[in-house]
Design a protein around this motif. Structure first.
Motif, PDB file in Angstrom:
ATOM      1  N   GLN A   1       0.831  -1.194   0.000  1.00  0.00           N
ATOM      2  CA  GLN A   1       0.000   0.000   0.000  1.00  0.00           C
ATOM      3  C   GLN A   1       0.871   1.251   0.000  1.00  0.00           C
ATOM      4  OE1 GLN A   1      -3.365  -0.011  -0.053  1.00  0.00           O
ATOM      5  NE2 GLN A   1      -3.491  -2.236  -0.031  1.00  0.00           N
TER       6      GLN A   1
ATOM      7  N   ASP B   1       0.081   6.642   3.969  1.00  0.00           N
ATOM      8  CA  ASP B   1      -1.119   7.439   4.210  1.00  0.00           C
ATOM      9  C   ASP B   1      -0.732   8.552   5.191  1.00  0.00           C
ATOM     10  OD1 ASP B   1      -4.394   7.258   4.551  1.00  0.00           O
ATOM     11  OD2 ASP B   1      -3.393   7.750   6.428  1.00  0.00           O
TER      12      ASP B   1
ATOM     13  N   LEU C   1     -11.866   5.337   9.042  1.00  0.00           N
ATOM     14  CA  LEU C   1     -12.862   4.269   8.877  1.00  0.00           C
ATOM     15  C   LEU C   1     -12.615   3.148   9.891  1.00  0.00           C
ATOM     16  CD1 LEU C   1     -15.251   3.063   7.315  1.00  0.00           C
ATOM     17  CD2 LEU C   1     -13.608   2.046   5.731  1.00  0.00           C
TER      18      LEU C   1
ATOM     19  N   ARG D   1      -3.426   2.201   6.283  1.00  0.00           N
ATOM     20  CA  ARG D   1      -4.321   3.146   5.620  1.00  0.00           C
ATOM     21  C   ARG D   1      -5.659   3.239   6.362  1.00  0.00           C
ATOM     22  NH1 ARG D   1      -2.478   5.087   1.303  1.00  0.00           N
ATOM     23  NH2 ARG D   1      -4.515   5.907   0.757  1.00  0.00           N
ATOM     24  N   GLY D   2      -6.542   4.080   5.860  1.00  0.00           N
ATOM     25  CA  GLY D   2      -7.929   4.106   6.339  1.00  0.00           C
ATOM     26  C   GLY D   2      -8.118   4.238   7.835  1.00  0.00           C
TER      27      GLY D   2
ATOM     28  N   ALA E   1     -10.436  -2.392   6.308  1.00  0.00           N
ATOM     29  CA  ALA E   1     -10.431  -0.928   6.228  1.00  0.00           C
ATOM     30  C   ALA E   1      -9.019  -0.351   6.279  1.00  0.00           C
ATOM     31  CB  ALA E   1     -11.280  -0.349   7.363  1.00  0.00           C
ATOM     32  N   MET E   2      -8.165  -0.920   7.117  1.00  0.00           N
ATOM     33  CA  MET E   2      -6.840  -0.316   7.311  1.00  0.00           C
ATOM     34  C   MET E   2      -5.734  -1.036   6.553  1.00  0.00           C
ATOM     35  SD  MET E   2      -7.278   0.584  11.352  1.00  0.00           S
ATOM     36  CE  MET E   2      -5.869   1.672  11.433  1.00  0.00           C
ATOM     37  N   LYS E   3      -6.108  -2.138   5.879  1.00  0.00           N
ATOM     38  CA  LYS E   3      -5.188  -2.877   5.002  1.00  0.00           C
ATOM     39  C   LYS E   3      -3.944  -3.402   5.719  1.00  0.00           C
ATOM     40  CE  LYS E   3      -7.800  -1.738   1.482  1.00  0.00           C
ATOM     41  NZ  LYS E   3      -8.843  -2.714   1.130  1.00  0.00           N
TER      42      LYS E   3
END
Lengths: 276, 142
Positions: free
Chosen positions: A127, A130, A158, A154-155, A188-190
């Motif tokens: 990824q 972020d 969320l 990430r994310g 959501a956060m990978k």
């Protein structure tokens, strides 16, 4: 009293074993077992399940933290959401009828069984970094067969939101909500799957402790019931984790997921029939 | 804390990052803290359970109808008093309290470890979580 303790203890041992094997955790099996099989009031069942959840997750977290799988920054940050959620859930439990709690429990159980059946360790694409996760220094690395592997997180917003819901469910139902926590981190956060499951485990104890204080002071935690449940689940889950490490248990997991699905349906049915 | 990347490129990011060996030590201490808490709690619960089962041949009460625990089994002073007089149920509750305190102690330990690392954002995060836990454990004990 010896027989009662022995029967509940043995049932809890099986529940802990099953919970560790399916990755669902012992608490999620304890509540249907106590309510459906032994006719225990769901509030006592939730109190007993909650303490067993703290025992198993803290015990397992000790090993994962040492081996460097859990992402402690991600865990700590998301514990803000899960502990506040757990407080809300425990407060909500005081106002909801037992049958409503049973129905919600059944639905969550059904989801958990489905998620554990479906979830496979999948290869994760690398990824891009972020902004929020970088500022929070969440990016890390975890051990694999080919040495340490870096990953980006990430994310965060969320994931944080889903974690609040996981906390509410944990406080309301006396479970670890591992399936929802893994959903937040894995989807959501990978995060890599292994990091998601171990970090989820790391967080479960703190989440459960946030509502356990409230349950204890409200008189939901009965010592004579919690004692065989906590000891049984702890021993059972240690055994289950050991078996999981050694053997290939795909068929066994499938069967257990089906059993748990059936228990969930029965809880929903009984809830609607007003049997709680 | 946690599993910080060990490559030099990453380790240089930000000030006050610890090297990998210090990280490892923090992780091991945290693992030890969690394990000790759970084992100690389980031992106290088991002793309390043995005392309780030995003294009560017949089942005590019914769990079919929710009544709530008597006050001496739901407040800290009550539980400590019962446990000190070697009451089985009091000892079990003391063990369960210790169990609930284990993750709380872990958060306090994290706050200390992050402070050692000079990672003030996470010191604040840890202290906030600690405050939520304190609020939960304190509620109803007044």
């Amino acid at each position: 009293m010896v027989e009662f303790t022995a029967v509940i203890g043995f049932g809890s041992l099986l529940a802990g074993f099953l919970g560790a094997l399916t990755g669902l955790g012992g608490g999620v099996v304890i509540v249907p077992m106590l309510t459906l099989l032994f006719g225990v009031d769901i509030r006592y069942a939730i109190g007993a399940a909650l303490v067993s959840v703290i025992a198993t997750s803290s015990g397992a977290a000790a090993a994962y933290v040492r081996d460097g799988y859990s992402n402690i920054r991600v865990g700590m940050f998301l514990e803000i959401a899960t502990t506040i959620g757990a407080l809300s859930g425990a407060a909500l439990a005081l106002y909801l009828k037992a049958s409503v709690i049973a129905i919600i429990f059944g639905v969550v159980l059904l989801y958990s069984a489905w998620a554990s059946y479906r979830h496979q360790e999948h290869a994760m694409d690398v990824q891009p970094p972020d902004r929020i996760a970088t500022w929070l220094r969440m990016d890390s690395a975890y051990p694999t067969a080919n040495g340490l592997k870096q990953y980006h997180v990430r994310g965060v917003p969320l994931g944080f939101g889903i974690m609040y819901i996981a906390g509410v469910l944990s406080g309301l139902l006396g479970i670890g909500s591992g399936a929802v926590k893994v959903l937040a981190m894995d989807q959501a956060m990978k995060l890599p799957f292994k990091v998601s499951t171990t970090t989820s485990n790391f967080m479960i104890g703190v989440t459960a402790a946030a509502s356990a204080g409230i349950y204890l002071s409200r008189g939901y935690i009965d010592p004579a019931l919690a004692m065989p449940v906590m000891l049984g689940v702890l021993v059972g889950s240690l055994g289950g984790a050991r078996l999981l490490a050694g053997a290939k248990v795909t068929t066994l997991r499938l069967v257990f997921s089906a059993v748990i699905g059936l228990l969930a349906v029965e809880m929903i049915y009984n809830g609607f029939a007003g049997k709680f | 804390m946690g599993n910080e990347p060990e490559t030099p490129k990453k380790a240089d990011v930000g000030k006050g990052h610890m090297d990998a060996s210090t990280d490892k030590r923090v992780d091991q201490l945290m693992g030890l803290l969690l394990r000790t808490g759970v084992l100690l709690a389980a031992a106290i619960v088991a002793i309390g359970g043995a005392v309780f089962v030995a003294r009560h041949a017949e089942p005590v009460g019914s769990y079919r109808v929710f009544q709530g625990e008597p006050v001496q089994y739901r407040t800290l002073p009550g539980i400590v008093r019962e446990a000190a007089s070697f009451n089985g149920r009091g000892l079990i509750q003391l063990g369960l309290l210790l169990l609930i305190a284990t993750p709380v102690a872990r958060v306090a330990f994290s706050a200390g470890a992050f402070a050692y690392e000079r990672d003030w954002v996470y010191v604040a995060v840890s202290l906030f979580v600690l405050a939520v836990l304190a609020y939960s454990l304190g509620s109803g004990h007044g």
